[in-house]
Design a protein around this motif. Structure first.
Motif, mmCIF file in Angstrom:
data_model
loop_
_atom_site.group_PDB
_atom_site.id
_atom_site.type_symbol
_atom_site.label_atom_id
_atom_site.label_comp_id
_atom_site.label_asym_id
_atom_site.label_seq_id
_atom_site.Cartn_x
_atom_site.Cartn_y
_atom_site.Cartn_z
ATOM 1 N N ASP A 1 82.569 -54.670 -36.983
ATOM 2 C CA ASP A 1 82.791 -53.452 -36.215
ATOM 3 C C ASP A 1 83.486 -53.796 -34.909
ATOM 4 O O ASP A 1 83.269 -54.864 -34.342
ATOM 5 N N SER A 2 84.268 -52.861 -34.411
ATOM 6 C CA SER A 2 84.867 -52.969 -33.090
ATOM 7 C C SER A 2 84.347 -51.799 -32.273
ATOM 8 O O SER A 2 84.574 -50.640 -32.630
ATOM 9 N N ILE A 3 83.616 -52.103 -31.204
ATOM 10 C CA ILE A 3 82.968 -51.069 -30.412
ATOM 11 C C ILE A 3 83.514 -51.143 -28.995
ATOM 12 O O ILE A 3 83.499 -52.206 -28.361
ATOM 13 N N VAL A 4 83.992 -50.006 -28.478
ATOM 14 C CA VAL A 4 84.602 -49.949 -27.158
ATOM 15 C C VAL A 4 83.862 -48.920 -26.314
ATOM 16 O O VAL A 4 83.686 -47.767 -26.739
ATOM 17 N N GLY A 5 83.421 -49.353 -25.126
ATOM 18 C CA GLY A 5 82.749 -48.453 -24.202
ATOM 19 C C GLY A 5 83.739 -47.556 -23.484
ATOM 20 O O GLY A 5 84.959 -47.674 -23.662
ATOM 21 N N GLY A 6 83.221 -46.696 -22.645
ATOM 22 C CA GLY A 6 84.064 -45.766 -21.898
ATOM 23 C C GLY A 6 84.329 -46.250 -20.489
ATOM 24 O O GLY A 6 84.261 -47.444 -20.193
ATOM 25 N N GLY A 7 84.593 -45.335 -19.607
ATOM 26 C CA GLY A 7 84.944 -45.670 -18.236
ATOM 27 C C GLY A 7 83.762 -45.895 -17.327
ATOM 28 O O GLY A 7 83.933 -46.321 -16.187
ATOM 29 N N GLY A 8 82.560 -45.610 -17.768
ATOM 30 C CA GLY A 8 81.386 -45.758 -16.914
ATOM 31 C C GLY A 8 80.502 -46.894 -17.354
ATOM 32 O O GLY A 8 80.925 -47.801 -18.071
ATOM 33 N N ALA A 9 79.251 -46.841 -16.929
ATOM 34 C CA ALA A 9 78.256 -47.852 -17.298
ATOM 35 C C ALA A 9 77.757 -47.534 -18.703
ATOM 36 O O ALA A 9 77.113 -46.518 -18.922
ATOM 37 N N ASP A 10 78.083 -48.413 -19.643
ATOM 38 C CA ASP A 10 77.733 -48.192 -21.038
ATOM 39 C C ASP A 10 76.675 -49.180 -21.498
ATOM 40 O O ASP A 10 76.590 -50.295 -21.000
ATOM 41 N N SER A 11 75.885 -48.767 -22.485
ATOM 42 C CA SER A 11 74.975 -49.643 -23.203
ATOM 43 C C SER A 11 75.568 -49.788 -24.597
ATOM 44 O O SER A 11 75.676 -48.805 -25.328
ATOM 45 N N ILE A 12 75.967 -51.006 -24.954
ATOM 46 C CA ILE A 12 76.714 -51.232 -26.180
ATOM 47 C C ILE A 12 75.894 -52.098 -27.132
ATOM 48 O O ILE A 12 75.496 -53.207 -26.777
ATOM 49 N N VAL A 13 75.655 -51.587 -28.333
ATOM 50 C CA VAL A 13 74.875 -52.283 -29.345
ATOM 51 C C VAL A 13 75.762 -52.487 -30.566
ATOM 52 O O VAL A 13 76.248 -51.516 -31.149
ATOM 53 N N GLY A 14 75.957 -53.756 -30.950
ATOM 54 C CA GLY A 14 76.802 -54.041 -32.094
ATOM 55 C C GLY A 14 76.092 -53.906 -33.426
ATOM 56 O O GLY A 14 76.671 -53.484 -34.403
ATOM 57 N N GLY A 15 74.833 -54.282 -33.482
ATOM 58 C CA GLY A 15 74.111 -54.282 -34.746
ATOM 59 C C GLY A 15 74.438 -55.528 -35.558
ATOM 60 O O GLY A 15 75.047 -56.471 -35.063
ATOM 61 N N GLY A 16 74.057 -55.524 -36.819
ATOM 62 C CA GLY A 16 74.263 -56.680 -37.679
ATOM 63 C C GLY A 16 75.733 -56.954 -37.954
ATOM 64 O O GLY A 16 76.584 -56.082 -37.801
ATOM 65 N N GLY A 17 76.041 -58.188 -38.318
ATOM 66 C CA GLY A 17 77.415 -58.574 -38.621
ATOM 67 C C GLY A 17 78.168 -59.037 -37.393
ATOM 68 O O GLY A 17 77.683 -58.962 -36.267
ATOM 69 N N ALA A 18 79.379 -59.493 -37.628
ATOM 70 C CA ALA A 18 80.230 -60.001 -36.546
ATOM 71 C C ALA A 18 80.970 -58.833 -35.920
ATOM 72 O O ALA A 18 81.876 -58.267 -36.520
ATOM 73 N N ASP A 19 80.586 -58.470 -34.701
ATOM 74 C CA ASP A 19 81.177 -57.331 -34.009
ATOM 75 C C ASP A 19 82.028 -57.801 -32.838
ATOM 76 O O ASP A 19 81.772 -58.845 -32.243
ATOM 77 N N THR A 20 83.032 -56.979 -32.491
ATOM 78 C CA THR A 20 83.825 -57.194 -31.288
ATOM 79 C C THR A 20 83.472 -56.068 -30.328
ATOM 80 O O THR A 20 83.626 -54.883 -30.654
ATOM 81 N N LEU A 21 82.951 -56.451 -29.152
ATOM 82 C CA LEU A 21 82.443 -55.485 -28.182
ATOM 83 C C LEU A 21 83.290 -55.516 -26.918
ATOM 84 O O LEU A 21 83.534 -56.585 -26.354
ATOM 85 N N THR A 22 83.712 -54.338 -26.454
ATOM 86 C CA THR A 22 84.476 -54.218 -25.223
ATOM 87 C C THR A 22 83.817 -53.146 -24.370
ATOM 88 O O THR A 22 83.657 -52.005 -24.818
ATOM 89 N N GLY A 23 83.430 -53.506 -23.165
ATOM 90 C CA GLY A 23 82.714 -52.574 -22.310
ATOM 91 C C GLY A 23 83.603 -51.603 -21.563
ATOM 92 O O GLY A 23 83.220 -50.484 -21.289
ATOM 93 N N GLY A 24 84.795 -52.037 -21.200
ATOM 94 C CA GLY A 24 85.643 -51.199 -20.369
ATOM 95 C C GLY A 24 85.172 -51.246 -18.928
ATOM 96 O O GLY A 24 84.441 -52.147 -18.516
ATOM 97 N N ASP A 25 85.573 -50.255 -18.132
ATOM 98 C CA ASP A 25 85.177 -50.207 -16.722
ATOM 99 C C ASP A 25 83.689 -49.905 -16.593
ATOM 100 O O ASP A 25 83.067 -49.381 -17.512
ATOM 101 N N GLY A 26 83.134 -50.217 -15.444
ATOM 102 C CA GLY A 26 81.731 -49.917 -15.179
ATOM 103 C C GLY A 26 80.833 -51.104 -15.455
ATOM 104 O O GLY A 26 81.245 -52.130 -15.987
ATOM 105 N N ASN A 27 79.577 -50.970 -15.059
ATOM 106 C CA ASN A 27 78.565 -52.005 -15.255
ATOM 107 C C ASN A 27 77.931 -51.810 -16.623
ATOM 108 O O ASN A 27 77.069 -50.956 -16.789
#
Length: 155
Positions: A1-27
């Motif tokens: 999975d490829s998961i991309v956060g938004g412009g604010g403070a995001d909580s990003i959960v990839g789950g099982g498997g090899a994921d690519t996570l991008t938070g974007g702006d914010g904490n």
């Protein structure tokens, strides 16, 4: 999975498997269940596969939520150790981390990196079982030891 956060403070959960996570702006907080989300190995000398990759981690702003907060080496009850020099390959980085876990049984997290400067790739090796080898890893793109700290790993 490829998961991309938004412009604010995001909580990003990839789950099982090899994921690519991008938070974007914010904490951002990148949340992992280290027993299922961050790759796996069957024992010493077996290369970890299928791990998650964080593309834009910013130390001091973003956090890695791993279930156990990190305490830097030199402090009482430490469980986090950083490399003092770069590895040349992922396999070498994992071997170094496994060596640290073998020597320091209390270590839960070992940060190793491959390359330098903007091309550096960091690997946070995780030992969930208190034995002498890595159980999981998270890849942090563009990270060297000056860009991560024990305080970036939270409960």
């Amino acid at each position: 999975d490829s998961i991309v956060g938004g412009g604010g403070a995001d909580s990003i959960v990839g789950g099982g498997g090899a994921d690519t996570l991008t938070g974007g702006d914010g904490n951002d907080v990148f949340v992992f269940d280290t027993s299922t989300d961050t790759g796996s190995t069957t024992g010493p000398g077996v290369t970890i596969t299928d791990f998650d990759t964080v593309m834009d981690f910013v130390s001091g702003s973003d956090k890695l939520k791993l279930g156990v907060a990190a305490v830097a080496r030199g402090s009482e009850g430490f469980n986090y150790i950083e490399a003092n020099s770069a590895s040349t390959t992922f396999a070498e980085a994992q071997n170094r981390a496994d060596g640290v876990f073998d020597i320091f049984g209390e270590a839960r997290y070992v940060f190793q990196y491959v390359g330098s400067g903007d091309s550096a790739v960091g690997y946070l090796f995780i030992n969930d079982h208190g034995d002498s080898h890595s159980d999981a890893v998270i890849k942090l793109v563009g990270i060297d030891p000056s860009k991560i700290a024990a305080g970036d790993i939270i409960l």
